[in-house]
Design a protein around this motif. Structure first.
Motif, PDB file in Angstrom:
ATOM      1  N   VAL A   1       0.827  -1.310  -0.045  1.00 20.27           N
ATOM      2  CA  VAL A   1       0.052   0.064   0.172  1.00 20.27           C
ATOM      3  C   VAL A   1       0.924   1.249  -0.133  1.00 20.27           C
ATOM      4  O   VAL A   1       0.428   2.145  -0.162  1.00 20.27           O
ATOM      5  N   ASP A   2       2.200   1.069   0.265  1.00 19.64           N
ATOM      6  CA  ASP A   2       3.132   2.326   0.064  1.00 19.64           C
ATOM      7  C   ASP A   2       4.485   1.611  -0.155  1.00 19.64           C
ATOM      8  O   ASP A   2       4.703   0.636  -0.103  1.00 19.64           O
ATOM      9  N   ASP A   3       5.330   2.566  -0.208  1.00 21.43           N
ATOM     10  CA  ASP A   3       6.939   2.044  -0.409  1.00 21.43           C
ATOM     11  C   ASP A   3       7.441   1.130   0.791  1.00 21.43           C
ATOM     12  O   ASP A   3       7.951   0.126   0.728  1.00 21.43           O
ATOM     13  N   ASP A   4       6.856   1.427   1.790  1.00 24.38           N
ATOM     14  CA  ASP A   4       7.460   0.610   2.960  1.00 24.38           C
ATOM     15  C   ASP A   4       6.288  -0.040   3.833  1.00 24.38           C
ATOM     16  O   ASP A   4       6.555  -0.536   5.029  1.00 24.38           O
ATOM     17  N   LEU A   5       5.271   0.026   3.369  1.00 25.56           N
ATOM     18  CA  LEU A   5       3.936  -0.660   4.146  1.00 25.56           C
ATOM     19  C   LEU A   5       3.165  -1.680   3.414  1.00 25.56           C
ATOM     20  O   LEU A   5       3.176  -1.574   2.065  1.00 25.56           O
ATOM     21  N   LEU A   6       2.524  -2.690   4.125  1.00 24.50           N
ATOM     22  CA  LEU A   6       1.798  -3.674   3.281  1.00 24.50           C
ATOM     23  C   LEU A   6       0.793  -4.236   4.211  1.00 24.50           C
ATOM     24  O   LEU A   6       0.926  -4.077   5.630  1.00 24.50           O
TER      25      LEU A   6
ATOM     26  N   VAL B   1       9.948  -9.992  -2.196  1.00 23.49           N
ATOM     27  CA  VAL B   1       9.496 -10.119  -3.338  1.00 23.49           C
ATOM     28  C   VAL B   1       9.007  -8.581  -3.606  1.00 23.49           C
ATOM     29  O   VAL B   1       9.206  -8.022  -4.894  1.00 23.49           O
ATOM     30  N   LEU B   2       8.158  -8.061  -2.710  1.00 26.89           N
ATOM     31  CA  LEU B   2       7.751  -6.377  -3.056  1.00 26.89           C
ATOM     32  C   LEU B   2       8.931  -5.698  -3.061  1.00 26.89           C
ATOM     33  O   LEU B   2       8.910  -4.650  -3.948  1.00 26.89           O
ATOM     34  N   ARG B   3      10.045  -5.902  -2.350  1.00 24.11           N
ATOM     35  CA  ARG B   3      11.159  -4.764  -2.451  1.00 24.11           C
ATOM     36  C   ARG B   3      11.760  -4.825  -4.021  1.00 24.11           C
ATOM     37  O   ARG B   3      12.383  -4.029  -4.368  1.00 24.11           O
ATOM     38  N   SER B   4      11.876  -6.121  -4.431  1.00 25.26           N
ATOM     39  CA  SER B   4      12.460  -6.369  -5.565  1.00 25.26           C
ATOM     40  C   SER B   4      11.832  -6.501  -6.882  1.00 25.26           C
ATOM     41  O   SER B   4      12.453  -6.405  -7.986  1.00 25.26           O
TER      42      SER B   4
ATOM     43  N   SER C   1       2.440  -5.934  -6.691  1.00 25.86           N
ATOM     44  CA  SER C   1       1.847  -5.237  -5.504  1.00 25.86           C
ATOM     45  C   SER C   1       1.162  -6.306  -4.572  1.00 25.86           C
ATOM     46  O   SER C   1       1.023  -5.911  -3.440  1.00 25.86           O
ATOM     47  N   ALA C   2       0.928  -7.471  -4.927  1.00 28.90           N
ATOM     48  CA  ALA C   2       0.364  -8.471  -4.234  1.00 28.90           C
ATOM     49  C   ALA C   2       1.244  -9.914  -4.103  1.00 28.90           C
ATOM     50  O   ALA C   2       1.631 -10.285  -5.274  1.00 28.90           O
TER      51      ALA C   2
ATOM     52  N   ARG D   1       4.978  -2.547   8.423  1.00 26.90           N
ATOM     53  CA  ARG D   1       6.414  -2.012   7.759  1.00 26.90           C
ATOM     54  C   ARG D   1       6.628  -3.376   7.108  1.00 26.90           C
ATOM     55  O   ARG D   1       6.484  -4.578   7.794  1.00 26.90           O
ATOM     56  N   PHE D   2       7.764  -3.081   6.236  1.00 21.99           N
ATOM     57  CA  PHE D   2       8.088  -4.383   5.629  1.00 21.99           C
ATOM     58  C   PHE D   2       8.910  -5.166   6.335  1.00 21.99           C
ATOM     59  O   PHE D   2       9.286  -6.337   6.196  1.00 21.99           O
TER      60      PHE D   2
END
Length: 248
Positions: free
Chosen positions: A44-49, A99-102, A107-108, A73-74
């Protein structure tokens, strides 16, 4: 001077929590997460899920509610002081974070434990494009290859999670030997539908081999003839079907 709260961390994300909770129930309803194991996340944001966490009255994925979806946070810490409460982050949260960082295209992330998919891989049966119009998105996914991460470990730290991402090699789905699978996509719906397609091909493959048959890829000519029916059909209609199966 007081600091204004970050609006990203004070949003309720009500619709997103509802979506993820239903997606968890779809995985369970399809037999891809029979017990308590498995989880789905949404960036949902650069460092949030948002991610399914284990709640104080844990009953498994089939009984997931929006309250089980927490904003983290991640690194696994709560986005707000009261976000986690009696819930605990998944042990394999690093799997989602890696996965989300790379992957900027993702997004999911859906992580499941489908028994037949695990059995097929352990039997040496790979995911191949053995079907065509039977499941067009699945056929195309299989034709491009479904890699395997060969370690049957709990992906509970970034070192192991990064190994999985390397094995995934930018593909939508990776099998985790003796463990399950990870599916990554731009949306929660697509991540779950990909996992369902891979599991369906795995189950068909096992049935064919068990019946004494031989797995054969469809021809290149037939693959080229398969149309892209578009996201309105492949994702939206397919997702409505999955929700209808749940009675939603």
């Amino acid at each position: 001077m007081s600091r204004l709260p970050d609006p990203r961390r004070t949003r309720s994300f009500r619709e997103e929590r509802e979506l993820i909770s239903k997606a968890c129930r779809v995985l369970a309803g399809r037999g891809l997460a029979d017990g308590m194991l498995g989880h789905i996340s949404l960036r949902v944001d650069d460092d949030l899920l948002l991610v399914r966490c284990r709640g104080p009255r844990e009953r498994g994925l089939a009984y997931t509610t929006p309250h089980d979806i927490r904003l983290l946070r991640f690194d696994g810490t709560a986005a707000t002081p009261d976000e986690l409460g009696n819930w605990s982050a998944p042990n394999e949260l690093p799997l989602h974070a890696a996965v989300l960082r790379s992957r900027t295209d993702v997004s999911a992330v859906a992580h499941a434990h489908p028994p037949r998919t695990v059995a097929a891989d352990l039997a040496g049966v790979t995911i191949r494009p053995i079907v065509g119009a039977f499941d067009i998105p699945g056929a195309k996914l299989a034709a491009a290859g479904v890699p395997v991460y060969p370690r049957a470990v709990l992906l509970r730290n970034m070192t192991l999670a990064d190994e999985m991402v390397t094995a995934m090699a930018g593909r939508p789905v990776v099998l985790l030997r003796g463990h399950g699978l990870t599916s990554a996509a731009p949306s929660v719906e697509q991540a779950v539908l990909q996992a369902i397609s891979v599991d369906l091909i795995a189950r068909l493959s096992l049935d064919i081999v068990s019946a004494g048959g031989t797995l054969r890829d469809i021809s290149g000519e037939d693959m080229a003839e398969l149309p892209d029916l578009g996201s309105a059909f492949n994702t939206q209609v397919a997702w409505r079907h999955e929700l209808a199966r749940l009675g939603d």
